[in-house]
Design a protein around this motif. Structure first.
Motif, PDB file in Angstrom:
ATOM      1  N   ARG A 163      -8.834   8.031  -5.824  1.00 31.90           N
ATOM      2  CA  ARG A 163      -8.402   8.812  -4.660  1.00 31.90           C
ATOM      3  C   ARG A 163      -7.526   8.007  -3.699  1.00 31.90           C
ATOM      4  NH1 ARG A 163     -13.740  12.321  -2.699  1.00 31.90           N
ATOM      5  NH2 ARG A 163     -13.632  13.907  -4.352  1.00 31.90           N
ATOM      6  N   LYS A 164      -7.405   6.710  -3.961  1.00 31.64           N
ATOM      7  CA  LYS A 164      -6.603   5.866  -3.082  1.00 31.64           C
ATOM      8  C   LYS A 164      -5.122   6.248  -3.201  1.00 31.64           C
ATOM      9  CE  LYS A 164     -10.091   3.205  -1.840  1.00 31.64           C
ATOM     10  NZ  LYS A 164     -10.642   3.211  -0.464  1.00 31.64           N
ATOM     11  N   PRO A 165      -4.392   6.286  -2.085  1.00 35.02           N
ATOM     12  CA  PRO A 165      -2.979   6.696  -2.133  1.00 35.02           C
ATOM     13  C   PRO A 165      -2.083   5.733  -2.887  1.00 35.02           C
ATOM     14  CG  PRO A 165      -3.572   5.865   0.056  1.00 35.02           C
ATOM     15  CD  PRO A 165      -4.850   5.999  -0.716  1.00 35.02           C
ATOM     16  N   TYR A 166      -2.540   4.489  -3.069  1.00 28.24           N
ATOM     17  CA  TYR A 166      -1.716   3.496  -3.761  1.00 28.24           C
ATOM     18  C   TYR A 166      -2.002   3.412  -5.261  1.00 28.24           C
ATOM     19  CZ  TYR A 166      -5.960   0.982  -2.346  1.00 28.24           C
ATOM     20  OH  TYR A 166      -7.261   0.622  -2.113  1.00 28.24           O
ATOM     21  N   VAL A 167      -2.816   4.327  -5.795  1.00 30.49           N
ATOM     22  CA  VAL A 167      -3.124   4.352  -7.227  1.00 30.49           C
ATOM     23  C   VAL A 167      -2.280   5.413  -7.924  1.00 30.49           C
ATOM     24  CG1 VAL A 167      -4.890   4.965  -8.946  1.00 30.49           C
ATOM     25  CG2 VAL A 167      -5.449   3.413  -7.066  1.00 30.49           C
ATOM     26  N   ALA A 168      -1.622   5.015  -9.012  1.00 31.08           N
ATOM     27  CA  ALA A 168      -0.863   5.961  -9.834  1.00 31.08           C
ATOM     28  C   ALA A 168      -1.858   6.704 -10.731  1.00 31.08           C
ATOM     29  CB  ALA A 168       0.168   5.215 -10.675  1.00 31.08           C
ATOM     30  N   ARG A 169      -2.170   7.927 -10.386  1.00 29.33           N
ATOM     31  CA  ARG A 169      -3.233   8.647 -11.072  1.00 29.33           C
ATOM     32  C   ARG A 169      -2.925   8.968 -12.535  1.00 29.33           C
ATOM     33  NH1 ARG A 169      -5.527  12.891  -6.471  1.00 29.33           N
ATOM     34  NH2 ARG A 169      -5.883  11.311  -4.844  1.00 29.33           N
ATOM     35  N   LYS A 170      -1.679   8.890 -12.905  1.00 33.90           N
ATOM     36  CA  LYS A 170      -1.321   9.117 -14.303  1.00 33.90           C
ATOM     37  C   LYS A 170      -1.387   7.828 -15.120  1.00 33.90           C
ATOM     38  CE  LYS A 170       1.571  13.215 -13.643  1.00 33.90           C
ATOM     39  NZ  LYS A 170       2.894  13.830 -13.929  1.00 33.90           N
ATOM     40  N   PRO A 178       0.799  -1.234   0.000  1.00 33.28           N
ATOM     41  CA  PRO A 178       0.000   0.000   0.000  1.00 33.28           C
ATOM     42  C   PRO A 178       0.827   1.277   0.000  1.00 33.28           C
ATOM     43  CG  PRO A 178      -0.093  -1.062   2.147  1.00 33.28           C
ATOM     44  CD  PRO A 178       0.588  -2.020   1.226  1.00 33.28           C
ATOM     45  N   LYS A 179       2.135   1.137   0.229  1.00 35.41           N
ATOM     46  CA  LYS A 179       2.995   2.322   0.212  1.00 35.41           C
ATOM     47  C   LYS A 179       3.494   2.640  -1.202  1.00 35.41           C
ATOM     48  CE  LYS A 179       4.601   1.679   4.971  1.00 35.41           C
ATOM     49  NZ  LYS A 179       5.783   1.464   5.851  1.00 35.41           N
ATOM     50  N   LYS A 180       3.262   1.705  -2.124  1.00 36.60           N
ATOM     51  CA  LYS A 180       3.648   1.917  -3.521  1.00 36.60           C
ATOM     52  C   LYS A 180       2.447   2.412  -4.315  1.00 36.60           C
ATOM     53  CE  LYS A 180       7.280  -1.615  -3.641  1.00 36.60           C
ATOM     54  NZ  LYS A 180       7.764  -2.857  -4.327  1.00 36.60           N
ATOM     55  N   LYS A 181       2.694   2.813  -5.553  1.00 33.64           N
ATOM     56  CA  LYS A 181       1.620   3.261  -6.436  1.00 33.64           C
ATOM     57  C   LYS A 181       1.543   2.327  -7.647  1.00 33.64           C
ATOM     58  CE  LYS A 181       1.719   8.126  -5.096  1.00 33.64           C
ATOM     59  NZ  LYS A 181       0.386   8.102  -4.454  1.00 33.64           N
ATOM     60  N   TYR A 182       0.312   1.947  -7.996  1.00 34.04           N
ATOM     61  CA  TYR A 182       0.095   0.983  -9.073  1.00 34.04           C
ATOM     62  C   TYR A 182      -0.868   1.529 -10.130  1.00 34.04           C
ATOM     63  CZ  TYR A 182       1.904  -2.303  -5.565  1.00 34.04           C
ATOM     64  OH  TYR A 182       2.671  -2.941  -4.634  1.00 34.04           O
ATOM     65  N   PRO A 183      -0.680   1.093 -11.385  1.00 34.49           N
ATOM     66  CA  PRO A 183      -1.679   1.414 -12.415  1.00 34.49           C
ATOM     67  C   PRO A 183      -3.025   0.813 -12.038  1.00 34.49           C
ATOM     68  CG  PRO A 183       0.345   0.570 -13.405  1.00 34.49           C
ATOM     69  CD  PRO A 183       0.456   0.334 -11.929  1.00 34.49           C
ATOM     70  N   LEU A 184      -4.091   1.405 -12.546  1.00 34.47           N
ATOM     71  CA  LEU A 184      -5.455   0.963 -12.250  1.00 34.47           C
ATOM     72  C   LEU A 184      -6.205   0.754 -13.553  1.00 34.47           C
ATOM     73  CD1 LEU A 184      -7.855   0.545 -10.242  1.00 34.47           C
ATOM     74  CD2 LEU A 184      -8.184   3.036 -10.310  1.00 34.47           C
ATOM     75  N   VAL A 185      -6.834  -0.413 -13.703  1.00 33.34           N
ATOM     76  CA  VAL A 185      -7.562  -0.753 -14.930  1.00 33.34           C
ATOM     77  C   VAL A 185      -9.004  -1.125 -14.598  1.00 33.34           C
ATOM     78  CG1 VAL A 185      -7.611  -2.193 -17.005  1.00 33.34           C
ATOM     79  CG2 VAL A 185      -5.418  -1.690 -15.886  1.00 33.34           C
ATOM     80  N   PHE A 186      -9.943  -0.517 -15.305  1.00 27.47           N
ATOM     81  CA  PHE A 186     -11.351  -0.889 -15.212  1.00 27.47           C
ATOM     82  C   PHE A 186     -11.743  -1.610 -16.500  1.00 27.47           C
ATOM     83  CE2 PHE A 186     -10.994   2.734 -12.369  1.00 27.47           C
ATOM     84  CZ  PHE A 186     -11.758   2.357 -11.277  1.00 27.47           C
ATOM     85  N   VAL A 187     -12.429  -2.740 -16.375  1.00 24.28           N
ATOM     86  CA  VAL A 187     -12.891  -3.501 -17.543  1.00 24.28           C
ATOM     87  C   VAL A 187     -14.403  -3.662 -17.443  1.00 24.28           C
ATOM     88  CG1 VAL A 187     -12.647  -5.583 -18.931  1.00 24.28           C
ATOM     89  CG2 VAL A 187     -10.684  -4.733 -17.599  1.00 24.28           C
ATOM     90  N   LEU A 188     -15.112  -3.200 -18.480  1.00 27.45           N
ATOM     91  CA  LEU A 188     -16.577  -3.205 -18.481  1.00 27.45           C
ATOM     92  C   LEU A 188     -17.108  -4.339 -19.351  1.00 27.45           C
ATOM     93  CD1 LEU A 188     -17.212   0.648 -18.899  1.00 27.45           C
ATOM     94  CD2 LEU A 188     -16.743  -0.664 -16.806  1.00 27.45           C
ATOM     95  N   HIS A 189     -17.961  -5.155 -18.788  1.00 30.59           N
ATOM     96  CA  HIS A 189     -18.503  -6.328 -19.470  1.00 30.59           C
ATOM     97  C   HIS A 189     -19.640  -5.969 -20.431  1.00 30.59           C
ATOM     98  CE1 HIS A 189     -22.248  -6.287 -17.137  1.00 30.59           C
ATOM     99  NE2 HIS A 189     -21.500  -5.984 -16.076  1.00 30.59           N
ATOM    100  N   GLY A 190     -20.095  -6.966 -21.171  1.00 30.08           N
ATOM    101  CA  GLY A 190     -21.210  -6.801 -22.095  1.00 30.08           C
ATOM    102  C   GLY A 190     -22.548  -7.106 -21.444  1.00 30.08           C
ATOM    103  N   ARG A 191     -23.629  -6.974 -22.218  1.00 29.19           N
ATOM    104  CA  ARG A 191     -24.974  -7.140 -21.684  1.00 29.19           C
ATOM    105  C   ARG A 191     -25.211  -8.535 -21.113  1.00 29.19           C
ATOM    106  NH1 ARG A 191     -28.414  -4.543 -18.815  1.00 29.19           N
ATOM    107  NH2 ARG A 191     -30.611  -4.943 -19.273  1.00 29.19           N
TER     108      ARG A 191
END
Length: 262
Positions: free
Chosen positions: A145-152, A51-64
């Motif tokens: 807004r999580k501190p461990y998310v790399a916002r870029k 939790p002290k590091k920063k990680y990329p964040l990916v959202f994947v949206l499913h189909g109907r």
């Protein structure tokens, strides 16, 4: 005989190891709740998450077809890609698969079906978000807004209804995402102006009889006219299930994670 038994045991262990590596239960269950907005989701944490590091964040949206409230079906397509050992090692990221309810839709679109069963989609240029999109917006806001998310390094992608939702999420949160992919989706071409600064890879099957490939072609052409960074892949033999070759693209994740917001 002994050699054969040894080989069979080795094959079984190899298979078991592969199944373990692909265990969808590695995606932990979660739920976003705020007033009337409820979005169940599954989340895959990087191995040895710190939790002290920063990680990329990916959202994947499913189909109907994966809509519901079981918090399982949304993992049907794409989830195993992010579970691969090589992917988790090379791209340690937080991956979230939210689930849309049966009585909602990711994007604000009117769907009509003619006498022959052909569907038409009328994508909105403006308008209020659906209940599912409103919940998704809250989920995105909560995690970014999580501190461990790399916002870029926040990304989104989706298939079919999720591809449509990807476009809508981009126009509503265009300053949030570093890159995105949309598979067999569609949008109102007038919305492209709003997310022209987000690199986008669009996929569609040329034989798609559920969502006309013309929708993706139109968005790709419009983005090209706006000098946007856009890639378009049309699979000549694919029908609506173009997510299969799309998720199998060897450079999909390399392309996605190579983008960082300035």
């Amino acid at each position: 005989m002994k050699k054969r038994l040894t080989f069979l045991l080795f094959a079984f262990l190899l298979c078991f190891t592969g199944l373990h590596a692909q265990n969808l239960e590695n995606y932990q269950r979660g739920e976003y709740l705020r007033r009337n907005d409820t979005i169940p989701y599954r989340i895959l944490w990087p191995r040895n998450f710190d939790p002290k590091k920063k990680y990329p964040l990916v959202f994947v949206l499913h189909g109907r077809g994966e809509s519901g409230s079981d918090n399982e079906k949304q993992l049907t397509h794409g989830a195993r890609l992010f579970l691969r050992d090589d992917v988790r090692k090379k791209y340690p990221a937080i991956v979230i698969f939210p689930q849309c309810s049966q009585n909602s839709y990711w994007s604000n679109v009117a769907i009509t079906t003619n006498a022959k069963g052909k569907r038409s989609f009328s994508f909105q240029q403006d308008g209020k978000p659906t209940g599912a999109m409103r919940g998704l917006l809250g989920l995105v806001k909560q995690f970014t807004r999580k501190p461990y998310v790399a916002r870029k390094q926040v990304y989104v992608g989706g298939l079919s209804m999720g591809g449509m939702g990807t476009y809508e999420l981009l126009r509503r949160k265009r300053h949030t995402f570093a890159a995105a992919f949309a598979i067999c989706g569609g949008d109102n071409t007038r919305n492209a102006e709003r997310y022209k600064h987000v690199p986008l890879w669009i996929f569609h099957g040329a034989k798609d009889d559920i969502v006309d490939p013309a929708y993706s072609i139109a968005i790709a052409d419009r983005l090209k006219a706006l000098n946007a960074e856009v890639k378009f892949t049309l699979y000549p033999q694919a029908n609506h299930g173009s997510w299969e070759p799309a998720f199998a693209e060897p450079n999909l994740l390399l392309w996605l994670f190579s983008h960082t917001k300035p």
